[in-house]
Design an enzyme around this catalytic site. Structure first.
Site, PDB file in Angstrom:
ATOM      1  N   GLY A 119       1.346  -0.862   0.038  1.00 18.69           N
ATOM      2  CA  GLY A 119       0.428  -0.215   0.308  1.00 18.69           C
ATOM      3  C   GLY A 119       0.667   1.553   0.104  1.00 18.69           C
ATOM      4  O   GLY A 119       1.799   1.295   0.514  1.00 18.69           O
TER       5      GLY A 119
ATOM      6  N   ARG B  37      19.643  11.718  -1.249  1.00 21.52           N
ATOM      7  CA  ARG B  37      20.539  12.704  -0.897  1.00 21.52           C
ATOM      8  C   ARG B  37      21.601  12.412  -0.131  1.00 21.52           C
ATOM      9  O   ARG B  37      22.739  12.457  -0.900  1.00 21.52           O
ATOM     10  CB  ARG B  37      19.592  14.485   0.045  1.00 21.52           C
ATOM     11  CG  ARG B  37      18.539  14.861  -1.003  1.00 21.52           C
ATOM     12  CD  ARG B  37      19.405  15.113  -1.788  1.00 21.52           C
ATOM     13  NE  ARG B  37      18.117  16.041  -2.684  1.00 21.52           N
ATOM     14  CZ  ARG B  37      17.420  16.586  -3.603  1.00 21.52           C
ATOM     15  NH1 ARG B  37      18.221  17.700  -2.778  1.00 21.52           N
ATOM     16  NH2 ARG B  37      17.229  17.330  -4.405  1.00 21.52           N
TER      17      ARG B  37
ATOM     18  N   ARG C 158       1.184  -5.023  -5.954  1.00 19.37           N
ATOM     19  CA  ARG C 158       1.186  -6.230  -4.808  1.00 19.37           C
ATOM     20  C   ARG C 158       1.358  -7.252  -6.422  1.00 19.37           C
ATOM     21  O   ARG C 158       1.057  -7.753  -7.334  1.00 19.37           O
ATOM     22  CB  ARG C 158      -0.249  -6.486  -5.182  1.00 19.37           C
ATOM     23  CG  ARG C 158      -1.192  -5.224  -4.172  1.00 19.37           C
ATOM     24  CD  ARG C 158      -1.157  -5.105  -2.601  1.00 19.37           C
ATOM     25  NE  ARG C 158      -2.100  -4.460  -2.381  1.00 19.37           N
ATOM     26  CZ  ARG C 158      -1.773  -3.822  -1.292  1.00 19.37           C
ATOM     27  NH1 ARG C 158      -0.892  -4.239  -0.034  1.00 19.37           N
ATOM     28  NH2 ARG C 158      -2.461  -3.154  -0.666  1.00 19.37           N
TER      29      ARG C 158
ATOM     30  N   ASP D  58       4.724  -5.476   6.154  1.00 18.49           N
ATOM     31  CA  ASP D  58       5.017  -6.988   6.595  1.00 18.49           C
ATOM     32  C   ASP D  58       4.959  -7.517   5.651  1.00 18.49           C
ATOM     33  O   ASP D  58       6.027  -8.424   5.461  1.00 18.49           O
ATOM     34  CB  ASP D  58       3.786  -6.928   7.877  1.00 18.49           C
ATOM     35  CG  ASP D  58       2.967  -8.132   7.602  1.00 18.49           C
ATOM     36  OD1 ASP D  58       2.175  -6.701   6.829  1.00 18.49           O
ATOM     37  OD2 ASP D  58       1.991  -9.092   7.471  1.00 18.49           O
TER      38      ASP D  58
ATOM     39  N   THR E  33       3.492   2.237   5.925  1.00 21.56           N
ATOM     40  CA  THR E  33       2.574   1.800   5.618  1.00 21.56           C
ATOM     41  C   THR E  33       1.824   2.730   6.707  1.00 21.56           C
ATOM     42  O   THR E  33       1.591   3.605   7.730  1.00 21.56           O
ATOM     43  CB  THR E  33       2.146   0.267   6.379  1.00 21.56           C
ATOM     44  OG1 THR E  33       0.591   0.177   6.511  1.00 21.56           O
ATOM     45  CG2 THR E  33       2.736   0.641   7.202  1.00 21.56           C
TER      46      THR E  33
ATOM     47  N   ASP F  13      -0.915   1.837   8.187  1.00 22.17           N
ATOM     48  CA  ASP F  13      -1.407   1.418   9.858  1.00 22.17           C
ATOM     49  C   ASP F  13      -0.996   1.395  10.714  1.00 22.17           C
ATOM     50  O   ASP F  13      -1.414   1.003  12.425  1.00 22.17           O
ATOM     51  CB  ASP F  13      -1.379  -0.402   8.853  1.00 22.17           C
ATOM     52  CG  ASP F  13      -2.924  -0.158   8.206  1.00 22.17           C
ATOM     53  OD1 ASP F  13      -3.590   0.523   7.434  1.00 22.17           O
ATOM     54  OD2 ASP F  13      -3.163  -1.755   6.566  1.00 22.17           O
TER      55      ASP F  13
ATOM     56  N   ASP G 205       0.950  -0.982  11.869  1.00 25.59           N
ATOM     57  CA  ASP G 205       0.611  -1.843  12.592  1.00 25.59           C
ATOM     58  C   ASP G 205       1.946  -2.780  12.571  1.00 25.59           C
ATOM     59  O   ASP G 205       2.059  -4.119  12.428  1.00 25.59           O
ATOM     60  CB  ASP G 205       0.085  -2.977  12.359  1.00 25.59           C
ATOM     61  CG  ASP G 205       0.217  -3.107  10.638  1.00 25.59           C
ATOM     62  OD1 ASP G 205       0.394  -2.504  10.116  1.00 25.59           O
ATOM     63  OD2 ASP G 205      -0.972  -4.159   9.950  1.00 25.59           O
TER      64      ASP G 205
ATOM     65  N   ARG H 299      -6.052  -2.868   8.604  1.00 25.79           N
ATOM     66  CA  ARG H 299      -6.604  -4.338   8.512  1.00 25.79           C
ATOM     67  C   ARG H 299      -6.590  -4.949   9.294  1.00 25.79           C
ATOM     68  O   ARG H 299      -7.701  -6.229   9.340  1.00 25.79           O
ATOM     69  CB  ARG H 299      -5.831  -5.007   6.868  1.00 25.79           C
ATOM     70  CG  ARG H 299      -6.325  -4.432   5.911  1.00 25.79           C
ATOM     71  CD  ARG H 299      -5.486  -4.681   4.992  1.00 25.79           C
ATOM     72  NE  ARG H 299      -4.598  -4.495   5.269  1.00 25.79           N
ATOM     73  CZ  ARG H 299      -2.818  -4.687   3.793  1.00 25.79           C
ATOM     74  NH1 ARG H 299      -3.202  -5.928   3.270  1.00 25.79           N
ATOM     75  NH2 ARG H 299      -2.176  -4.005   4.371  1.00 25.79           N
TER      76      ARG H 299
ATOM     77  N   GLN I 135      -8.297   7.819   3.015  1.00 25.56           N
ATOM     78  CA  GLN I 135      -6.539   8.029   3.978  1.00 25.56           C
ATOM     79  C   GLN I 135      -5.464   8.312   3.465  1.00 25.56           C
ATOM     80  O   GLN I 135      -4.148   8.155   4.040  1.00 25.56           O
ATOM     81  CB  GLN I 135      -6.989   7.239   4.888  1.00 25.56           C
ATOM     82  CG  GLN I 135      -8.416   7.364   5.553  1.00 25.56           C
ATOM     83  CD  GLN I 135      -9.159   6.410   6.221  1.00 25.56           C
ATOM     84  OE1 GLN I 135      -8.840   5.696   7.348  1.00 25.56           O
ATOM     85  NE2 GLN I 135     -10.430   5.693   5.608  1.00 25.56           N
TER      86      GLN I 135
HETATM   87  P1  ADP Z   1       1.959  -4.613   2.711  1.00 27.76           P
HETATM   88  O1  ADP Z   1       4.082  -4.615   2.458  1.00 27.76           O
HETATM   89  O2  ADP Z   1       2.110  -3.099   3.205  1.00 27.76           O
HETATM   90  O3  ADP Z   1       2.121  -5.557   4.001  1.00 27.76           O
HETATM   91  P2  ADP Z   1       1.385  -6.735   1.106  1.00 27.76           P
HETATM   92  O4  ADP Z   1       0.784  -7.380   2.155  1.00 27.76           O
HETATM   93  O5  ADP Z   1       0.818  -6.292  -0.466  1.00 27.76           O
HETATM   94  O6  ADP Z   1       1.797  -5.210   1.248  1.00 27.76           O
HETATM   95  O7  ADP Z   1       2.502  -7.039  -0.006  1.00 27.76           O
HETATM   96  C1  ADP Z   1       3.749  -6.462  -1.013  1.00 27.76           C
HETATM   97  C2  ADP Z   1       4.185  -7.574  -1.519  1.00 27.76           C
HETATM   98  O8  ADP Z   1       4.916  -8.310  -0.830  1.00 27.76           O
HETATM   99  C3  ADP Z   1       3.154  -8.247  -1.862  1.00 27.76           C
HETATM  100  O9  ADP Z   1       2.912  -8.277  -3.302  1.00 27.76           O
HETATM  101  C4  ADP Z   1       4.124  -9.463  -2.874  1.00 27.76           C
HETATM  102  O10 ADP Z   1       4.751  -9.378  -3.931  1.00 27.76           O
HETATM  103  C5  ADP Z   1       5.462  -9.932  -0.846  1.00 27.76           C
HETATM  104  N1  ADP Z   1       5.216 -10.753  -0.808  1.00 27.76           N
HETATM  105  C6  ADP Z   1       3.771 -10.480   0.522  1.00 27.76           C
HETATM  106  N2  ADP Z   1       3.824 -11.514   1.199  1.00 27.76           N
HETATM  107  C7  ADP Z   1       5.140 -12.317   0.436  1.00 27.76           C
HETATM  108  C8  ADP Z   1       5.311 -13.516   0.662  1.00 27.76           C
HETATM  109  N3  ADP Z   1       5.445 -14.257   1.575  1.00 27.76           N
HETATM  110  N4  ADP Z   1       6.651 -14.226   0.486  1.00 27.76           N
HETATM  111  C9  ADP Z   1       7.506 -13.144  -0.695  1.00 27.76           C
HETATM  112  N5  ADP Z   1       6.428 -11.867  -0.776  1.00 27.76           N
HETATM  113  C10 ADP Z   1       5.912 -11.806  -0.565  1.00 27.76           C
END
Ligand code: ADP
Length: 319
Positions: free
Chosen positions: A11, A25, A72, A103, A126, A128, A130, A172, A252
């Site tokens: 996100g 920089r 994603r 995460d 993020t 969130d 979290d 979430r 947001q």
């Molecule tokens: P955020 O980083 O904000 O939590 P996502 O959960 O969509 O967002 O994760 C971002 C990207 O990280 C995913 O689209 C995917 O490419 C990669 N990713 C997420 N979980 C895993 C995982 N368990 N193993 C490998 N890559 C992952």
């Protein structure tokens, strides 16, 4: 180290641009080149890399979103695809990587380190908030301020009409945004995943307030009730009260970052570059109190970060 890369992933969050600027920089001052990977892990896989310099990172500090785009990328769950992404990093002579995201992003970064020895540092980007290991994430302060402005406006109309409003905010898995804006906006009830949402208590609050008066209820999207729409339906079917529902959604995420987010993004960007240069990897750079923190990536999702209990107490004390 001659060349590092940065990407934004998952996100988008306000402050990511200030972060990218700080990384470029800082690296420049340290005599290191910065490559921007465009489109998160998808860009890494497809070799969508661009050289960043002072000019490319000028005039982006105050812009929401991310000039590096984000995505994603489900393919990144596949080990072969990750190996292909590593080939791209090697082909472009990347010695270290800064991964800004949540995460999910850190899961991918951790695997790049473990499976291929890629030197990679995560930064919390993020709305969130979290992630364990940092008091605040980049984008959170802007998101709560945006939500608060919107809720104040809803409150005006709720007050004028003497109506019950349910406002759903993002989050979430955690109720950080809901709790902070609930207290900041004087919500009559805050529904978050951290506490059990009780329709009876909610109804009593509305009655106490006066059925012909305004009531503003904040619902975190991750609440176990299923969100504002579902909670409103439960209230209506049980007590015959039909609240107006507003889902704030992606407003947001956008907008110019607040000063707090810009400063956090700048500090963590500079610190991430220096962490890479010091040889650190597989850690998230965060901030706790006045101090920088370096937390193993795995700990950021394995250790639970709790919504401060004082916020939960205030949200019921002050109604
Ligand atoms: P955020 O980083 O904000 O939590 P996502 O959960 O969509 O967002 O994760 C971002 C990207 O990280 C995913 O689209 C995917 O490419 C990669 N990713 C997420 N979980 C895993 C995982 N368990 N193993 C490998 N890559 C992952």
């Amino acid at each position: 180290m001659k060349r590092i890369a940065v990407f934004t992933s998952g996100g988008d969050a306000p402050g990511m641009n200030a972060h990218v600027r700080a990384i470029e920089r800082t690296a420049e001052k340290r005599g290191v080149e910065t490559i921007g990977i465009v489109g998160g892990y998808s860009g890494m896989l497809n070799g969508h890399f661009e050289l960043l310099d002072r000019i490319r990172t000028a005039n982006i500090l105050d812009r929401g979103g991310t000039i590096l785009k984000t995505s994603r990328c489900p393919e990144f769950h596949d080990a072969d695809q990750r190996a292909a992404a590593v080939q791209q990093l090697r082909k472009h002579g990347i010695d270290g990587v800064v991964a800004c995201g949540g995460d999910g992003t850190f899961h991918g970064a951790h695997l790049l380190h473990v499976e291929h020895g890629i030197r990679i540092v995560g930064t919390p980007g993020t709305i969130d908030n979290d992630l364990f290991g940092t008091d605040y994430t980049i984008g959170y302060d802007t998101a709560i301020n945006t939500a608060a402005v919107a809720i104040d406006r809803i409150r005006d109309t709720a007050d004028s009409h003497g109506r019950v409003f349910f406002v759903e905010v993002m989050g979430r898995h955690a109720g950080f945004i809901a709790m902070d804006v609930g207290v900041a906006c004087g919500a009559e009830y805050v529904a978050v995943p951290e506490t059990l949402t009780d329709v009876e208590v909610l109804y009593e609050r509305i009655v106490t307030q006066g059925l012909d008066k305004r009531t503003v209820v904040i619902v975190g999207e991750g609440d176990e009730s299923g969100g504002a729409m579902q909670l409103a339906q439960r209230l209506e079917s049980r007590y015959g009260i039909a609240p107006k529902v507003t889902i704030l959604g992606h407003v947001q995420r956008g907008g110019a970052p607040t000063v707090r987010d810009r400063v956090l993004a700048a500090r963590l960007g500079a610190a991430a570059v220096d962490a890479l240069l010091e040889g650190q990897s597989d850690v998230m750079v965060g901030q706790a109190g006045p101090d920088l923190t370096y937390v193993p990536l795995e700990a950021t999702w394995e250790t639970h970060k709790a919504v401060p209990s004082y916020l939960i107490d205030l949200s019921t004390l002050l109604v």
